[in-house]
Every structure is written in structure tokens, then in C-alpha cells.
Enzyme design. Structure first.
Site, PDB file in Angstrom:
ATOM      1  N   GLY A   1      22.059  25.579 -21.445  1.00 57.25           N
ATOM      2  CA  GLY A   1      21.362  25.469 -20.162  1.00 57.25           C
ATOM      3  C   GLY A   1      21.490  24.082 -19.557  1.00 57.25           C
ATOM      4  O   GLY A   1      22.213  23.221 -20.071  1.00 57.25           O
TER       5      GLY A   1
ATOM      6  N   GLY B   1      19.055  27.204 -26.979  1.00 53.12           N
ATOM      7  CA  GLY B   1      19.204  27.152 -25.516  1.00 53.12           C
ATOM      8  C   GLY B   1      20.065  25.960 -25.118  1.00 53.12           C
ATOM      9  O   GLY B   1      19.818  25.301 -24.105  1.00 53.12           O
TER      10      GLY B   1
ATOM     11  N   ASP C   1      22.885  29.273 -28.615  1.00 48.71           N
ATOM     12  CA  ASP C   1      22.424  29.956 -27.396  1.00 48.71           C
ATOM     13  C   ASP C   1      22.657  31.444 -27.596  1.00 48.71           C
ATOM     14  O   ASP C   1      23.298  31.867 -28.560  1.00 48.71           O
ATOM     15  CB  ASP C   1      23.153  29.422 -26.146  1.00 48.71           C
ATOM     16  CG  ASP C   1      22.237  29.451 -24.926  1.00 48.71           C
ATOM     17  OD1 ASP C   1      21.675  30.534 -24.631  1.00 48.71           O
ATOM     18  OD2 ASP C   1      22.054  28.406 -24.284  1.00 48.71           O
ATOM     19  N   ILE C   2      22.156  32.223 -26.639  1.00 42.37           N
ATOM     20  CA  ILE C   2      22.246  33.681 -26.753  1.00 42.37           C
ATOM     21  C   ILE C   2      23.699  34.166 -26.625  1.00 42.37           C
ATOM     22  O   ILE C   2      24.071  35.195 -27.149  1.00 42.37           O
ATOM     23  CB  ILE C   2      21.320  34.349 -25.699  1.00 42.37           C
ATOM     24  CG1 ILE C   2      21.247  35.872 -25.813  1.00 42.37           C
ATOM     25  CG2 ILE C   2      21.693  33.988 -24.274  1.00 42.37           C
ATOM     26  CD1 ILE C   2      20.201  36.353 -26.738  1.00 42.37           C
ATOM     27  N   ARG C   3      24.510  33.383 -25.883  1.00 42.71           N
ATOM     28  CA  ARG C   3      25.951  33.668 -25.734  1.00 42.71           C
ATOM     29  C   ARG C   3      26.705  32.355 -25.710  1.00 42.71           C
ATOM     30  O   ARG C   3      26.105  31.302 -25.459  1.00 42.71           O
ATOM     31  CB  ARG C   3      26.213  34.372 -24.385  1.00 42.71           C
ATOM     32  CG  ARG C   3      25.860  35.830 -24.332  1.00 42.71           C
ATOM     33  CD  ARG C   3      26.326  36.455 -23.010  1.00 42.71           C
ATOM     34  NE  ARG C   3      25.713  35.818 -21.851  1.00 42.71           N
ATOM     35  CZ  ARG C   3      24.503  36.097 -21.384  1.00 42.71           C
ATOM     36  NH1 ARG C   3      23.773  37.012 -21.972  1.00 42.71           N
ATOM     37  NH2 ARG C   3      24.010  35.491 -20.322  1.00 42.71           N
TER      38      ARG C   3
ATOM     39  N   TYR D   1       5.519  31.553 -15.164  1.00 37.29           N
ATOM     40  CA  TYR D   1       6.099  30.426 -15.898  1.00 37.29           C
ATOM     41  C   TYR D   1       5.016  29.389 -16.236  1.00 37.29           C
ATOM     42  O   TYR D   1       4.902  28.936 -17.380  1.00 37.29           O
ATOM     43  CB  TYR D   1       7.190  29.818 -15.017  1.00 37.29           C
ATOM     44  CG  TYR D   1       7.845  28.566 -15.507  1.00 37.29           C
ATOM     45  CD1 TYR D   1       8.595  28.537 -16.681  1.00 37.29           C
ATOM     46  CD2 TYR D   1       7.763  27.385 -14.760  1.00 37.29           C
ATOM     47  CE1 TYR D   1       9.231  27.375 -17.096  1.00 37.29           C
ATOM     48  CE2 TYR D   1       8.400  26.232 -15.165  1.00 37.29           C
ATOM     49  CZ  TYR D   1       9.134  26.222 -16.336  1.00 37.29           C
ATOM     50  OH  TYR D   1       9.760  25.077 -16.731  1.00 37.29           O
TER      51      TYR D   1
ATOM     52  N   ASN E   1      19.538  34.495 -30.895  1.00 41.09           N
ATOM     53  CA  ASN E   1      18.551  35.010 -29.952  1.00 41.09           C
ATOM     54  C   ASN E   1      17.224  34.312 -30.263  1.00 41.09           C
ATOM     55  O   ASN E   1      16.694  34.456 -31.363  1.00 41.09           O
ATOM     56  CB  ASN E   1      18.446  36.530 -30.154  1.00 41.09           C
ATOM     57  CG  ASN E   1      17.410  37.157 -29.237  1.00 41.09           C
ATOM     58  OD1 ASN E   1      16.675  36.456 -28.528  1.00 41.09           O
ATOM     59  ND2 ASN E   1      17.359  38.482 -29.255  1.00 41.09           N
TER      60      ASN E   1
ATOM     61  N   LYS F   1       3.646  28.154 -19.863  1.00 41.53           N
ATOM     62  CA  LYS F   1       3.746  26.758 -20.310  1.00 41.53           C
ATOM     63  C   LYS F   1       2.362  26.208 -20.664  1.00 41.53           C
ATOM     64  O   LYS F   1       2.210  25.473 -21.632  1.00 41.53           O
ATOM     65  CB  LYS F   1       4.414  25.888 -19.232  1.00 41.53           C
ATOM     66  CG  LYS F   1       5.906  26.137 -19.082  1.00 41.53           C
ATOM     67  CD  LYS F   1       6.673  25.720 -20.345  1.00 41.53           C
ATOM     68  CE  LYS F   1       8.149  26.006 -20.279  1.00 41.53           C
ATOM     69  NZ  LYS F   1       8.848  25.763 -21.539  1.00 41.53           N
TER      70      LYS F   1
HETATM   71  C1  AKB Z   1      11.306  24.967 -12.126  1.00 37.12           C
HETATM   72  O1  AKB Z   1      11.464  24.659 -10.937  1.00 37.12           O
HETATM   73  O2  AKB Z   1      10.910  26.064 -12.506  1.00 37.12           O
HETATM   74  C2  AKB Z   1      11.550  23.897 -13.167  1.00 37.12           C
HETATM   75  C3  AKB Z   1      10.304  23.168 -13.534  1.00 37.12           C
HETATM   76  C4  AKB Z   1       9.666  22.238 -12.572  1.00 37.12           C
HETATM   77  O3  AKB Z   1       9.814  23.322 -14.614  1.00 37.12           O
HETATM   78  N1  AKB Z   1      12.544  22.986 -12.699  1.00 37.12           N
END
Ligand code: AKB
Length: 314
Positions: free
Chosen positions: A12, A9, A35-37, A143, A53, A147
Site C-alpha cells: 500500500g 499490507g 500483502d494479500i497479493r 473507518y 491474508n 480506528k
Molecule cells: C483517509 O483519508 O482515509 C486517510 C486518513 C486521514 O486516515 N488518508
């Protein structure tokens, strides 16, 4: 054995600056960006680059063997706003890429892992101000759930299999050299671009939404410092709280106005408001400061000056 790094990655927002910094420290040939590309010409042209990938275990294992990799920085992930639009893929990418590198370390094919966590591990029931290292964690985003689960797996692999994995809960990150990709804190980057190019900014969060933030220089320093620390200094193997500053859209706009007096901000909150409202306003990072000497350099004023200086040159 020499340190040989693989960044997954690398194109990014964090990966770009991390790749440059690690190449200056460890030597260009010792840092393999992937990275993927091929998305970022700077990263792709400044040293070894591989297309990979993050969901393909065999590809990662092959790169690790061919390049005799010791340390992996796994920066590939779907961030909070994008993940809400594609929950199944976010869960797949954020979890399975982590399992791939944890399993490579378990099999003793690599020595050390850096894996980024986030303030998104906290949720609406977490104490909002000065959020402690250990507290209620009921994340309400895809997300955040990925995490938090990832943190549990990191700690598990460390305790059960002796895997040397290190992690930081990044706050919102602000940088000028590469754009952010789909986060809720991205407004704090966009605002500088629009202030310079248009003199106005329509913010997707409400005026008083306070969130923890950090300038990219500090985030990269923290990443390098935690990876360089002796293993016995890293007492927390889930992920460390990390902080530098907290501000609202009103406050960042006021800071920009000091340099661009005619700058105007307006507000039109969207679905990201709910995500921001579920996150802490400020973070207690005393464990990181005590255990491995974390110290930030940039505050809102110095960051704003640096951002405007660099972006106006671009
Ligand atoms: C997001 O906003 O998703 C990220 C984070 C706080 O992990 N920047």
C-alpha cells in the site's frame, strides 16, 4: 535477539515506502514484506515477500514462527472513502487484523507492534482547530469508528497484558512513489499528478476544506522513531496526535501555480466532503514532540517542490 520485521499490507501507500526504509535500516533479509497479493513489483522484488491474508490468524502465526519475527507493522486497512462503501468488510478487516497481532503479542510470539490510527478518530463534535490529544471523539465514519475502537483495544492490551503496541494518528499522507488507496485526503496526491499531466484538476472537496496533512518522508520517520523509542518514552498507548501542516485545496493549488502558472483547479464536491467536514482542520501534537522527540521537516512549499520534481521525472 535481532530485530526481525513483518510488514502486513506492504504494497500500500505507506507500506511501500516503509518497507524500503526498514530494509535500509535493518537489512533486506530482516524485513519480510507481505500483502494479500503481489501488487507492487518494487516491494515484491526488493527482498523477502509472502502472500498473506491479514484476516487469517494461522497464516500470520505461521509466518511469525517461520521467520522468527519480533516486530509487526500492521498496515492493512480499508481507508475512509472505501470503508463507507463496504462497512461490514471494513469493520472486519480493520478490527480483526488488529486482534490477530495483539493476540500474537499477548501470547509472547512477537515483541512489538506498530498499528496506524488516523485523524478519522475525531468527529463533528471535536474541537476543529488545534485538536488536542485528549478531547471529544465521536467519529461519524466506519473507518473512524474502527480506528477509535482499535485505539481502545491497543491501550487495553498494553495495560492488561503488557503488550508493547505503538501507534500514530496519521493525517492525510502525500507521496509520489505509490498511489493512495481510497482515502478522503487523496485529492492532495491526485492534484500533483493531474497538474503535471493535464494542467487542470477537478477537486472532490470544496475550495476551503482545511485538513491536516503530512509528506510521506515525515510520516515514515515518525513511524521509525516511535518504534525505536525506549518503551518508557511511549506514555500514550492508544495513539499519538501527529501534525506537520494544514491546508485547503485553494492553498495547495496556489502553491502548484508557483511552478505551473497555467494550472487550474475546479471544484465538484462529492460524498467525501461530508467526511472531510467531520475531521479536524489542525492538530496539536505536542505530546509526540515531548515524549519521543517528533519533529517534521516538510511544509507545503518544500513538499510541493519535492513532489513536482519526482513526479516530473517519472
Ligand atoms: C483517509 O483519508 O482515509 C486517510 C486518513 C486521514 O486516515 N488518508
Amino acid at each position: 535477539m535481532n530485530t526481525k520485521i513483518l510488514i502486513i499490507g506492504a504494497c500500500g501507500q505507506i507500506g511501500t515506502e516503509l518497507t524500503h526504509k526498514l530494509r535500509t535500516i535493518y537489512g533486506t533479509e530482516n524485513v519480510i514484506a507481505s500483502d494479500i497479493r503481489k501488487m507492487n513489483t518494487d516491494v515484491v522484488n526488493s527482498g523477502p515477500f509472502e502472500v498473506v491474508n491479514a484476516l487469517d490468524f494461522n497464516q500470520i502465526e505461521h509466518l511469525v514462527e517461520v521467520h522468527q519475527i519480533t516486530d509487526v507493522y500492521l498496515m492493512a486497512a480499508l481507508l475512509s472513502a472505501t470503508a463507507e462503501k463496504n462497512p461490514a468488510f471494513a469493520w472486519d478487516l480493520n478490527m480483526n487484523s488488529l486482534f490477530h497481532v495483539l493476540n500474537l503479542a499477548k501470547a509472547k510470539k512477537i515483541k512489538k507492534i506498530f498499528w496506524p490510527s488516523s485523524i478519522a478518530v475525531f468527529g463533528p463534535t471535536t474541537p476543529k482547530e488545534n485538536t488536542p490529544q485528549y478531547t471529544i471523539m465521536e467519529p461519524s465514519t466506519v473507518y473512524g469508528i474502527s480506528k477509535q475502537a482499535g485505539e481502545r483495544w491497543c491501550e487495553y492490551y498494553h495495560h492488561i497484558f503488557g503488550v508493547d503496541v505503538r501507534s500514530i494518528r496519521y493525517p492525510g499522507l502525500i507521496s509520489w512513489s505509490s498511489p493512495p488507496g481510497g482515502g478522503t485526503t487523496d485529492y492532495a496526491v491526485d492534484i500533483y499528478y493531474k497538474a503535471l499531466s493535464q494542467g487542470t484538476y477537478e477537486c472532490f472537496l470544496s475550495s476551503e476544506t482545511k485538513m491536516p496533512m503530512m509528506y510521506m518522508d515525515d510520516a515514515i520517520q515518525a513511524t521509525i522513531d516511535i518504534m525505536k523509542a525506549d518503551a518508557d518514552q511511549i506514555k500514550i498507548r492508544s495513539s499519538y496526535n501527529l501534525a506537520a501542516m494544514s491546508f485547503t485545496p485553494t492553498e495547495i493549488a496556489a502553491e502548484i501555480k508557483k511552478s505551473i502558472p497555467d494550472f487550474e483547479i475546479t471544484y465538484k464536491p462529492d460524498f467525501r466532503q461530508q467526511i472531510a467536514d467531520s475531521w479536524p482542520a489542525s492538530i496539536d501534537d505536542s505530546s509526540a514532540r515531548k515524549d519521543w522527540g517528533w519533529k517534521h521537516k516538510f511544509d507545503l512549499t518544500s513538499m510541493t517542490q519535492d513532489m513536482l520534481l519526482h513526479l516530473s521525472k517519472q
